[in-house]
Design an enzyme around this catalytic site. Structure first.
Site, short mmCIF file in Angstrom:
data_model
loop_
_atom_site.label_atom_id
_atom_site.label_comp_id
_atom_site.label_asym_id
_atom_site.label_seq_id
_atom_site.Cartn_x
_atom_site.Cartn_y
_atom_site.Cartn_z
N ARG A 87 18.73 3.08 -17.89
CA ARG A 87 19.59 4.20 -17.55
C ARG A 87 18.82 5.52 -17.46
O ARG A 87 19.36 6.59 -17.66
CB ARG A 87 20.72 4.32 -18.58
N GLY A 88 17.52 5.41 -17.14
CA GLY A 88 16.72 6.61 -16.95
C GLY A 88 16.67 7.47 -18.20
O GLY A 88 16.34 7.00 -19.28
N ASP A 128 9.02 -0.52 -13.13
CA ASP A 128 8.04 -1.60 -13.15
C ASP A 128 7.26 -1.61 -14.47
O ASP A 128 6.99 -2.67 -15.03
CB ASP A 128 7.06 -1.44 -11.98
N THR A 147 7.85 7.25 -10.00
CA THR A 147 7.54 6.06 -9.22
C THR A 147 6.89 5.00 -10.11
O THR A 147 5.90 5.26 -10.77
CB THR A 147 6.56 6.40 -8.08
N ASN A 167 10.37 0.79 -23.42
CA ASN A 167 10.88 2.13 -23.16
C ASN A 167 9.82 3.18 -23.43
O ASN A 167 9.64 4.13 -22.65
CB ASN A 167 12.12 2.36 -24.03
N GLN A 196 18.94 8.41 -20.00
CA GLN A 196 19.94 8.02 -20.99
C GLN A 196 19.49 6.81 -21.82
O GLN A 196 20.25 6.33 -22.66
CB GLN A 196 21.28 7.71 -20.30
N VAL A 235 0.87 -1.17 0.00
CA VAL A 235 0.00 0.00 0.00
C VAL A 235 0.91 1.23 0.00
O VAL A 235 1.75 1.39 0.89
CB VAL A 235 -0.93 0.02 1.22
N ASP A 236 0.79 2.06 -1.01
CA ASP A 236 1.62 3.25 -1.15
C ASP A 236 0.94 4.47 -0.56
O ASP A 236 -0.20 4.79 -0.92
CB ASP A 236 1.92 3.53 -2.63
N ALA A 253 4.24 6.07 -18.64
CA ALA A 253 3.95 5.87 -17.22
C ALA A 253 4.42 7.04 -16.36
O ALA A 253 3.75 7.41 -15.39
CB ALA A 253 4.58 4.56 -16.74
#
Length: 352
Positions: free
Chosen positions: A272-273, A303, A299, A327, A275, A62-63, A333
């Site tokens: 690599r986010g 995933d 966040t 990607n 990149q 639970v977030d 997301a």
């Protein structure tokens, strides 16, 4: 069921008990169409056409998410811009993304018997996941995470209490064996207890089921799992911890990928986010460039990537094509708030 921002409200018609482990296992054993593991050899089953089935063992949390203008300094109190409670956990997020991307998903997790357990069952029943196996702990609460999201950058800080996620027993894994054996691919992470993760991997590996490990969060016993792994998907931090090579740029990422491959993994995917993504397969590198997007909340971005990646792989895509798709899916997301707010797969084509 009534959808609300950040979660769901419980509907009067929802029957939570039908999603309990005992009920699902009873359905499994009474289903005559499922063959026993011994009745179907790995080589014979792998020779058949893939049926897009993915088994995911993972966490449900639970977030509790607070959005801030900036992150607080030590000892500082800030007013949150917003505060929401929603569903999360790497396993649940990846199962949701995999299902949204069109794969047939069985998700296994463990929750507590507390105020969040009904919320967990309600959420999992509404995500489009084909089959959910839920074990329940008598001793620990449902996992939970406290998440700060910086409005300025979209970056996040997360503190997780694992709770029941780390209490999956060997017997519970064995009871789910036919689901594992019947899948084309097993995807797992490291938010559950390592012995349960390892047992699931061993079952999959022994029956010719491809095993994908998202080594997050990194665990000291990660190297001991790699003999059962066909593909590993670390981010730069996890790749650094796995190899002892500080990944700061493309060259160091390539060095880390080679070392991970030498540890026994055939396919290495390093996210690599901003990149992009680095792939290493059969001694060759490929790169997937980052997709331009408006970052709202990172966040669950990893995933989303992992779920979309394995969905495309079981549908027959090459690793490179699957990574391109994943990607783009992850870029969609991060434009949404909340880890479990996965985008519709129909948007990917336009983004590509």
């Amino acid at each position: 069921m009534i959808r609300t921002h950040g979660g769901v409200q419980i509907s009067a018609e929802f029957d939570a008990d039908k999603y309990c482990l005992d009920n699902l296992l009873s359905q499994l054993t009474s289903n005559a169409s499922l063959s026993s593991p011994s009745a179907q050899t790995p080589s014979k089953r792998r020779g058949n056409e893939m049926n897009n089935k993915v088994f995911i063992l993972g966490s449900f949390n639970v977030d509790i998410v607070s959005t801030l203008e900036r992150f607080p300094q030590p000892g500082e109190t800030l007013h949150a811009l917003s505060n929401n409670i929603g569903a999360g956990g790497k396993g649940a997020n990846q199962a949701y993304a995999t299902a949204k991307a069109g794969a047939n998903v069985t998700f296994m997790t463990k929750i507590g018997k507390d105020q969040f357990s009904h919320f967990a069952k309600e959420h999992l029943a509404t995500t489009g996941i084909n089959n959910t196996i839920i074990a329940e702990s008598d001793n620990s609460p449902t996992g939970n995470a406290l998440i700060y999201v910086c409005q300025q950058t979209g970056e996040n800080m997360i503190a997780v209490h694992s709770g029941a996620n780390t209490e999956i027993t060997q017997q519970e894994i064995i009871q789910a064996e036919q689901h594992i054996v019947g899948a084309d691919l097993l995807l797992t992470q490291l938010e559950n207890n390592i012995d349960a993760v390892k047992r699931a991997m061993q079952i999959a590996h022994a029956h010719g089921v491809s095993v994908v490990l998202n080594p997050a969060p990194y665990h000291n016993e990660t190297p001991s799992l790699l003999e059962y792994v066909d593909m590993v998907t670390p981010n730069e931090t996890e790749a650094s911890l796995m190899t002892g090579i500080e990944v700061t740029d493309l060259d160091s990422a390539k060095q880390a990928a080679i070392k991970i491959s030498q540890m026994g993994v055939n396919k290495v995917v390093i996210t690599r986010g901003a990149q992009g993504v680095l792939l290493y397969e059969n001694g060759r590198f490929s790169e997937v460039a980052a997709v331009k997007c408006v970052v709202t909340d990172t966040t669950g971005a990893g995933d989303a990537f992992n779920g979309a990646l394995v969905a495309q792989i079981v549908k027959g895509d090459s690793l490179l094509d699957a990574a391109r798709f994943a990607n783009a899916y992850a870029s969609l997301a991060v434009e949404r708030e909340g880890a479990a707010n996965m985008p519709d797969v129909s948007l990917v084509a336009a983004r590509l």
